[in-house]
Design a protein around this motif. Structure first.
Motif, mmCIF file in Angstrom:
data_model
loop_
_atom_site.group_PDB
_atom_site.id
_atom_site.type_symbol
_atom_site.label_atom_id
_atom_site.label_comp_id
_atom_site.label_asym_id
_atom_site.label_seq_id
_atom_site.Cartn_x
_atom_site.Cartn_y
_atom_site.Cartn_z
ATOM 1 N N TYR A 1 0.835 -1.191 0.000
ATOM 2 C CA TYR A 1 0.000 0.000 0.000
ATOM 3 C C TYR A 1 0.871 1.243 0.000
ATOM 4 N N TYR A 2 0.566 2.165 -0.896
ATOM 5 C CA TYR A 2 1.179 3.489 -0.848
ATOM 6 C C TYR A 2 0.059 4.492 -0.623
ATOM 7 N N PHE A 3 0.056 5.123 0.551
ATOM 8 C CA PHE A 3 -0.947 6.112 0.920
ATOM 9 C C PHE A 3 -0.378 7.511 0.717
ATOM 10 N N HIS A 4 -1.189 8.399 0.188
ATOM 11 C CA HIS A 4 -0.777 9.783 -0.024
ATOM 12 C C HIS A 4 -2.004 10.684 -0.013
ATOM 13 N N PHE A 5 -1.773 11.965 -0.031
ATOM 14 C CA PHE A 5 -2.845 12.951 -0.168
ATOM 15 C C PHE A 5 -2.795 13.523 -1.577
ATOM 16 N N THR A 6 -3.836 14.243 -1.958
ATOM 17 C CA THR A 6 -3.857 14.863 -3.284
ATOM 18 C C THR A 6 -2.695 15.831 -3.416
ATOM 19 N N ARG A 7 -2.493 16.649 -2.412
ATOM 20 C CA ARG A 7 -1.381 17.608 -2.410
ATOM 21 C C ARG A 7 -0.124 16.872 -1.949
ATOM 22 N N ARG A 8 0.858 16.782 -2.854
ATOM 23 C CA ARG A 8 2.042 15.981 -2.571
ATOM 24 C C ARG A 8 3.324 16.729 -2.894
ATOM 25 N N CYS A 9 4.368 16.369 -2.157
ATOM 26 C CA CYS A 9 5.690 16.937 -2.417
ATOM 27 C C CYS A 9 6.457 16.024 -3.374
ATOM 28 N N VAL A 10 7.612 16.466 -3.799
ATOM 29 C CA VAL A 10 8.445 15.694 -4.722
ATOM 30 C C VAL A 10 8.837 14.349 -4.099
ATOM 31 N N SER A 11 9.158 14.340 -2.825
ATOM 32 C CA SER A 11 9.547 13.094 -2.158
ATOM 33 C C SER A 11 8.413 12.077 -2.165
ATOM 34 N N CYS A 12 7.196 12.542 -1.949
ATOM 35 C CA CYS A 12 6.035 11.639 -1.954
ATOM 36 C C CYS A 12 5.861 10.988 -3.319
ATOM 37 N N VAL A 13 5.987 11.771 -4.354
ATOM 38 C CA VAL A 13 5.857 11.262 -5.722
ATOM 39 C C VAL A 13 6.993 10.284 -6.025
ATOM 40 N N THR A 14 8.191 10.595 -5.581
ATOM 41 C CA THR A 14 9.344 9.732 -5.822
ATOM 42 C C THR A 14 9.184 8.381 -5.150
ATOM 43 N N VAL A 15 8.696 8.356 -3.920
ATOM 44 C CA VAL A 15 8.478 7.083 -3.224
ATOM 45 C C VAL A 15 7.490 6.228 -4.013
ATOM 46 N N GLN A 16 6.411 6.830 -4.485
ATOM 47 C CA GLN A 16 5.424 6.084 -5.261
ATOM 48 C C GLN A 16 6.046 5.533 -6.547
ATOM 49 N N GLN A 17 6.729 6.380 -7.286
ATOM 50 C CA GLN A 17 7.314 5.958 -8.560
ATOM 51 C C GLN A 17 8.355 4.858 -8.375
ATOM 52 N N THR A 18 9.177 4.976 -7.353
ATOM 53 C CA THR A 18 10.218 3.980 -7.109
ATOM 54 C C THR A 18 9.598 2.653 -6.670
ATOM 55 N N THR A 19 8.579 2.720 -5.840
ATOM 56 C CA THR A 19 7.886 1.502 -5.425
ATOM 57 C C THR A 19 7.296 0.794 -6.634
#
Length: 150
Positions: free
Chosen positions: A50-68
């Protein structure tokens, strides 16, 4: 040796601060979601990432999702295809995400691996490694998947 520790600290602090800043931007919603707990287990017999996030995201949040997603696609394509491993990207800003977030005790950005009642939280490692060390991130995710299987 002191220089390595200092360098690690200098690199880690902005990542930890970024994670904290992302999580604090929706603090009211997080408290509401954490209050919804369930004793139900999550899908016995298979591994769920599971990757949980909010609509408003920082670069690190996007990177974790993409790398996963990259690790899973490159190293777990067969498991994803046969359904023994399932990846879920969940936007915590959507009201329908509250049930699963409550079951897992998630209130902010999180990367977790689940099988039955075994939960392995990779959030901190994910944010520290995703952008700078793909191989260590992959190894950490591999370890988490192996641990929840046993």
């Amino acid at each position: 040796m002191r220089i390595k520790k200092l360098l690690f600290l200098i690199i880690s602090l902005p990542l930890i601060s970024g994670l904290t800043a992302c999580s604090q931007s929706n603090a009211g919603e997080q408290r509401h979601q954490n209050s919804e707990n369930s004793s139900e287990t999550i899908a016995e017999g298979k591994v769920e990432v599971y990757y949980f996030h909010f609509t408003r995201r920082c670069v690190s949040c996007v990177t974790v999702q993409q790398t996963t997603e990259k690790v899973l696609a490159e190293h777990y394509s067969e498991e994803l295809e046969n359904g023994s491993l399932v990846y879920h990207e969940i936007n915590l800003s959507n009201p329908e995400s509250r049930e699963i977030a409550g079951k897992l005790g998630v209130g902010g950005q999180a990367l977790i691996v689940v099988s039955g009642n075994k939960v392995y939280d990779l959030t901190m490692q994910g944010f520290m490694l995703a952008a700078r060390d793909y191989n260590r991130f992959k190894d950490t995710l591999d370890t988490a998947i192996a641990k929840v299987k046993t």
